[in-house]
Design a protein around this motif. Structure first.
Motif, PDB file in Angstrom:
ATOM      1  N   VAL A 158       6.828  -8.902  -2.725  1.00 49.12           N
ATOM      2  CA  VAL A 158       6.921  -8.022  -3.155  1.00 49.12           C
ATOM      3  C   VAL A 158       7.519  -7.345  -1.719  1.00 49.12           C
ATOM      4  CG1 VAL A 158       6.348  -5.828  -3.969  1.00 49.12           C
ATOM      5  CG2 VAL A 158       5.715  -7.875  -4.573  1.00 49.12           C
ATOM      6  N   ILE A 183       3.606 -10.398   4.220  1.00 48.65           N
ATOM      7  CA  ILE A 183       2.549  -9.155   3.868  1.00 48.65           C
ATOM      8  C   ILE A 183       2.123  -8.739   2.472  1.00 48.65           C
ATOM      9  CG2 ILE A 183       4.468  -7.715   4.914  1.00 48.65           C
ATOM     10  CD1 ILE A 183       5.721  -7.395   3.184  1.00 48.65           C
ATOM     11  N   ASP A 184       2.210  -9.580   1.078  1.00 47.83           N
ATOM     12  CA  ASP A 184       1.555 -10.482   0.497  1.00 47.83           C
ATOM     13  C   ASP A 184      -0.018 -10.104   0.516  1.00 47.83           C
ATOM     14  OD1 ASP A 184       2.368 -12.634   1.031  1.00 47.83           O
ATOM     15  OD2 ASP A 184       3.310 -13.492  -1.637  1.00 47.83           O
ATOM     16  N   ILE A 196       2.678   3.194   4.406  1.00 45.76           N
ATOM     17  CA  ILE A 196       1.293   2.390   3.969  1.00 45.76           C
ATOM     18  C   ILE A 196       0.615   1.355   4.835  1.00 45.76           C
ATOM     19  CG2 ILE A 196       1.423   1.860   2.099  1.00 45.76           C
ATOM     20  CD1 ILE A 196       2.704  -0.477   1.457  1.00 45.76           C
ATOM     21  N   GLN A 197       1.814   0.841   5.722  1.00 43.20           N
ATOM     22  CA  GLN A 197       1.235  -0.032   7.218  1.00 43.20           C
ATOM     23  C   GLN A 197       1.119   0.560   7.421  1.00 43.20           C
ATOM     24  OE1 GLN A 197       4.580   0.125   5.904  1.00 43.20           O
ATOM     25  NE2 GLN A 197       5.185  -1.215   4.539  1.00 43.20           N
ATOM     26  N   ASN A 257      -3.983  -2.730   0.021  1.00 43.21           N
ATOM     27  CA  ASN A 257      -3.451  -1.782  -0.730  1.00 43.21           C
ATOM     28  C   ASN A 257      -4.833  -2.754  -2.774  1.00 43.21           C
ATOM     29  OD1 ASN A 257      -2.038   0.247  -0.655  1.00 43.21           O
ATOM     30  ND2 ASN A 257       0.070  -0.955  -0.487  1.00 43.21           N
ATOM     31  N   VAL A 276      -1.880  -8.436  -9.228  1.00 46.64           N
ATOM     32  CA  VAL A 276      -1.322  -6.662  -8.802  1.00 46.64           C
ATOM     33  C   VAL A 276       0.037  -7.106  -9.666  1.00 46.64           C
ATOM     34  CG1 VAL A 276      -1.803  -6.307  -6.396  1.00 46.64           C
ATOM     35  CG2 VAL A 276       0.551  -7.611  -6.991  1.00 46.64           C
ATOM     36  N   THR A 296       3.532  -6.546 -10.593  1.00 46.45           N
ATOM     37  CA  THR A 296       5.061  -7.644 -10.258  1.00 46.45           C
ATOM     38  C   THR A 296       6.289  -7.593 -11.031  1.00 46.45           C
ATOM     39  OG1 THR A 296       4.110  -9.929 -10.472  1.00 46.45           O
ATOM     40  CG2 THR A 296       3.841  -8.598  -7.866  1.00 46.45           C
ATOM     41  N   VAL A 301      -5.555  -7.400   1.047  1.00 51.93           N
ATOM     42  CA  VAL A 301      -4.441  -7.993   0.768  1.00 51.93           C
ATOM     43  C   VAL A 301      -3.534  -7.241   0.732  1.00 51.93           C
ATOM     44  CG1 VAL A 301      -5.242 -10.279  -0.164  1.00 51.93           C
ATOM     45  CG2 VAL A 301      -4.711  -8.449  -1.653  1.00 51.93           C
ATOM     46  N   TYR A 302      -1.982  -7.530   0.571  1.00 56.44           N
ATOM     47  CA  TYR A 302      -1.139  -6.366  -0.015  1.00 56.44           C
ATOM     48  C   TYR A 302      -1.199  -5.070   1.080  1.00 56.44           C
ATOM     49  CZ  TYR A 302       0.659  -8.264  -3.227  1.00 56.44           C
ATOM     50  OH  TYR A 302       1.300  -9.889  -4.309  1.00 56.44           O
ATOM     51  N   ALA A 303      -1.616  -5.358   2.608  1.00 60.12           N
ATOM     52  CA  ALA A 303      -1.970  -4.401   3.452  1.00 60.12           C
ATOM     53  C   ALA A 303      -2.931  -2.907   2.710  1.00 60.12           C
ATOM     54  CB  ALA A 303      -0.101  -3.322   3.728  1.00 60.12           C
ATOM     55  N   VAL A 312       7.584  -0.969  -1.548  1.00 60.03           N
ATOM     56  CA  VAL A 312       6.986  -1.017  -2.733  1.00 60.03           C
ATOM     57  C   VAL A 312       5.438  -1.160  -2.676  1.00 60.03           C
ATOM     58  CG1 VAL A 312       6.172  -2.518  -5.109  1.00 60.03           C
ATOM     59  CG2 VAL A 312       8.485  -2.437  -4.091  1.00 60.03           C
ATOM     60  N   ARG A 313       4.846   0.502  -3.730  1.00 61.42           N
ATOM     61  CA  ARG A 313       3.660   0.375  -3.459  1.00 61.42           C
ATOM     62  C   ARG A 313       2.893  -0.453  -4.537  1.00 61.42           C
ATOM     63  NH1 ARG A 313       0.390   6.661  -1.622  1.00 61.42           N
ATOM     64  NH2 ARG A 313       1.724   6.725  -0.388  1.00 61.42           N
ATOM     65  N   VAL A 314       2.156  -1.392  -4.584  1.00 61.82           N
ATOM     66  CA  VAL A 314       2.250  -2.419  -4.836  1.00 61.82           C
ATOM     67  C   VAL A 314       0.724  -1.647  -6.523  1.00 61.82           C
ATOM     68  CG1 VAL A 314       2.373  -4.298  -3.792  1.00 61.82           C
ATOM     69  CG2 VAL A 314       0.491  -3.390  -3.612  1.00 61.82           C
ATOM     70  N   TYR A 324       8.498  -4.469   1.158  1.00 65.26           N
ATOM     71  CA  TYR A 324       7.481  -3.249   1.965  1.00 65.26           C
ATOM     72  C   TYR A 324       7.171  -2.428   1.495  1.00 65.26           C
ATOM     73  CZ  TYR A 324      10.521  -1.847   5.204  1.00 65.26           C
ATOM     74  OH  TYR A 324      12.173  -0.439   5.493  1.00 65.26           O
ATOM     75  N   GLN A 361      -1.047  -2.227   9.950  1.00 67.53           N
ATOM     76  CA  GLN A 361      -1.343  -3.621   9.178  1.00 67.53           C
ATOM     77  C   GLN A 361      -1.041  -5.175   9.953  1.00 67.53           C
ATOM     78  OE1 GLN A 361       2.219  -4.697   6.370  1.00 67.53           O
ATOM     79  NE2 GLN A 361       0.802  -6.045   5.681  1.00 67.53           N
TER      80      GLN A 361
END
Ligand SMILES: Cc1cc2nc3c(=O)[nH]c(=O)nc-3n(C[C@H](O)[C@H](O)[C@H](O)COP(=O)(O)OP(=O)(O)OC[C@H]3O[C@@H](n4cnc5c(N)ncnc54)[C@H](O)[C@@H]3O)c2cc1C
Lengths: 312, 248
Positions: B11, B120-121, A265-266, A132, B26, B28, A128-130, B15-17, B13, A246
């Motif tokens: 979140v 994107i989450d 990151i994408q 991460n 994660v 937040t 999830v989260y690209a 931001v590096r989670v 896009y 992504q």
């Protein structure tokens, strides 16, 4: 015991290699593995599917409604076939992502997206989260498992099998509200981006479609597939099907070259499974160097021609 | 014609989670939240339909706690006519979201429903397709171009082999891809104006029982790290390195 049905992906009489990767995931889950081929004339594809090791049966469902890969047509048929199965799998390609959620909703079940690994028959990991974060997802005991398989995480099943092929008639009610018009495909002549063992990608730094020729030439020399960052696609240097990341293709070549790609990151999430990542960027602080196995700081317009010479 | 746009608070896009050390999710806290970028594109497209005279009302909808009113207000500032918050404190899995959205769609009777192709989450890429299935209407996912004419739409979709063109009857669900448009920037006076636009709150249970949220999410972990790489000085160094690894 589990009984799994895999949605085959194919075009022009050829089984897409993503299907063989789904088979590996199905074999890991364990059980009786079947593949469903939907088309107007699917015998050739069914025969290719029947060769995949681990498959016990191929269902060949032919109907004019399945000539084009329309979710609106295929999802109801897949849903109708699902009874008797414990698992419904599809590759997490654009096609699988289009069809499977529609079928899952018709069946009233949730879907697990992008299986990376299998804990047990009902428990999986997925990104999830690209990419991460990785999460564990499990499906309740009494519920059909509908899932897409992250193909970059799985090797293709071997060939050499000869599973039974069963011809089935279409049984679902299909709508007339969705009509295929055409596929616009530039279809380059190099190896397919998703299966190539070497991929050469270019980013915004290439600056124009003409300059992107540099990438194509190098790729040709390396017998490599060609990829691109979103910025290169958005700027019109290359067509959309070359986007890696992504929201483009997730690939796992043995060797990946990133020329003039910053490493957002994408983008990274599309190449994390590559064997070796080579990055060339004129900015020594570019984030791509944090990920690259081999980094070279410099101007790609000098480095690519030099590299080509060195390869002669 | 009404256009219904579903947007999700995620979140941002950029931001590096980071995964929390206890594996519960994660971090937040204090992180910038935004409209899911794909949904923002969906909203932009809806506004363009209205500006082209093809739609007369754009309704923006989000499911979540009152926090998502922030994103709804941004949507109103972009130009949506009114907003609906589906109030729930649970993150909705796609099937649950699709069931709630379907109930709203039946109430509002839009001609077009737009939403991003994925959030994107959770990166699921399911909700639009599920909504279309439950509603029994066409879906056109990954739209890069939408042309409305009368009660049909011609949609150009991004697929693995290139671009696929579909004709679909309306009403329909269209999910949006990155190259459909570039969303407008919100200007300060628009933010002021947006405060006066209607924002209704409906309870999730008023639309649908929350059955459907039945995938169990277990442990969260950071992705496996790749080994540290090396830098080479020149092309000769690169070639030597690739050869030594058996890659050339
Ligand atoms: C929702 C969402 C989804 C996205 N999905 C994707 C996706 O799937 N794939 C993807 O790629 N992106 C995706 N993006 C975009 C991503 O955030 C970046 O914007 C994009 O990857 C940047 O592309 P780039 O690296 O080519 O361009 P830039 O970030 O502009 O980087 C260009 C790089 O080239 C270097 N450079 C310039 N000139 C030279 C030269 N002469 N020689 C060598 N190096 C040079 C620069 O130092 C720089 O590092 C997505 C964004 C969002 C918001």
């Amino acid at each position: 015991m589990s009984k799994l049905l895999i949605l085959a992906e194919h075009a022009n009489g050829k089984l897409n290699p993503a299907t063989a990767k789904c088979v590996s995931c199905a074999v890991k889950i364990g059980g009786d593995v079947h593949i469903a081929v939907f088309s107007d004339s699917g015998q050739a594809v069914a025969e290719q599917a029947a060769r995949l090791a681990g498959v016990s049966k191929v269902l060949n469902i032919e109907h004019a409604d399945f000539t084009d890969p329309l979710a609106a047509m295929i999802a109801p048929e897949l849903a109708a076939l699902a009874s008797g199965y414990s698992h419904l799998l599809a590759p997490s390609s654009m096609y699988g992502k289009d069809v499977l959620p529609r079928a899952a909703a018709l069946l009233g079940v949730n879907q697990v997206s992008d299986i990376m690994s299998v804990n047990d028959a009902r428990s999986f990991t997925r990104p999830v989260y690209a990419g991460n974060a990785i999460i564990e997802v499990s499906v309740p005991e009494d519920m059909l498992v509908a899932a897409t398989v992250r193909t970059a995480s799985w090797a293709a099943a071997e060939e050499g099998n000869s599973a039974e092929i069963e011809q089935l008639a279409a049984q679902s009610e299909r709508p007339s509200h969705t009509r295929f018009v055409e596929l616009q495909s530039e279809g380059g002549d190099g190896p397919d981006l998703q299966t190539a063992s070497v991929v050469v990608s270019g980013g915004r730094a290439l600056g124009s479609a003409e300059n992107f020729e540099l990438i194509y030439q190098l790729a040709k020399k390396l017998k490599a597939g060609v990829g691109a960052s979103r910025a290169a696609v958005d700027a019109g240097y290359v067509p959309n099907d070359m986007q890696v990341g992504q929201t483009g293709k997730i690939i796992s070549p043995e060797l990946y070259f990133a020329f003039g790609i910053s490493g957002a990151i994408q983008h990274i999430t599309g190449i994390k499974d590559a064997g070796t990542i080579v990055a060339v960027n004129k900015d020594a602080d570019a984030p791509i160097f944090e990920l690259a196995d081999i980094g070279l700081v410099g101007d790609l317009f000098q480095i690519i021609p030099e590299l080509e010479q060195a390869l002669d | 014609m009404k256009v219904l746009v579903f947007i999700k608070r995620v979140v941002d896009y950029n931001v590096r989670v980071k995964v929390r050390p206890d594996g519960s999710g994660v971090d937040t806290d204090g992180v910038k939240m935004s409209i899911n970028p794909f949904d923002e594109i969906a909203l932009e497209e809806a506004l363009r339909m209205r500006e082209a005279g093809q739609a007369d009302e754009v309704i923006v909808v989000s499911a979540g706690t009152s926090d998502c009113q922030q994103q709804l207000r941004t949507g109103l500032a972009m130009g949506a006519d009114r907003a609906i918050q589906i109030d729930t404190d649970k993150p909705l899995q796609p099937l649950t979201a699709a069931r709630a959205f379907q109930a709203l769609v039946e109430q509002q009777q839009p001609g077009v429903v737009l939403l991003g192709k994925q959030a994107i989450d959770d990166d699921n890429n399911q909700t639009g397709q599920m909504l279309a299935a439950l509603w029994g209407r066409p879906q056109a996912t990954n739209a890069a171009k939408i042309e409305l004419s009368g009660d049909t739409a011609r949609v150009t979709r991004e697929v693995d082999a290139g671009l696929e063109v579909l004709d679909i009857d309306l009403p329909a669900v269209i999910t949006t891809d990155l190259r459909l448009n570039t969303p407008r920037f919100v200007k300060l006076p628009d933010i002021m104006k947006a405060k006066k636009k209607p924002l209704d709150v409906v309870a999730l249970d008023g639309l649908v029982s929350d059955a459907g949220n039945d995938l169990k999410i277990g442990n969260w972990s950071p992705p496996p790290q790749r080994g540290k790489g090396i830098m080479v000085d020149d092309v000769a160094g690169l070639v030597t390195e690739l050869k030594s690894r058996g890659l050339l």
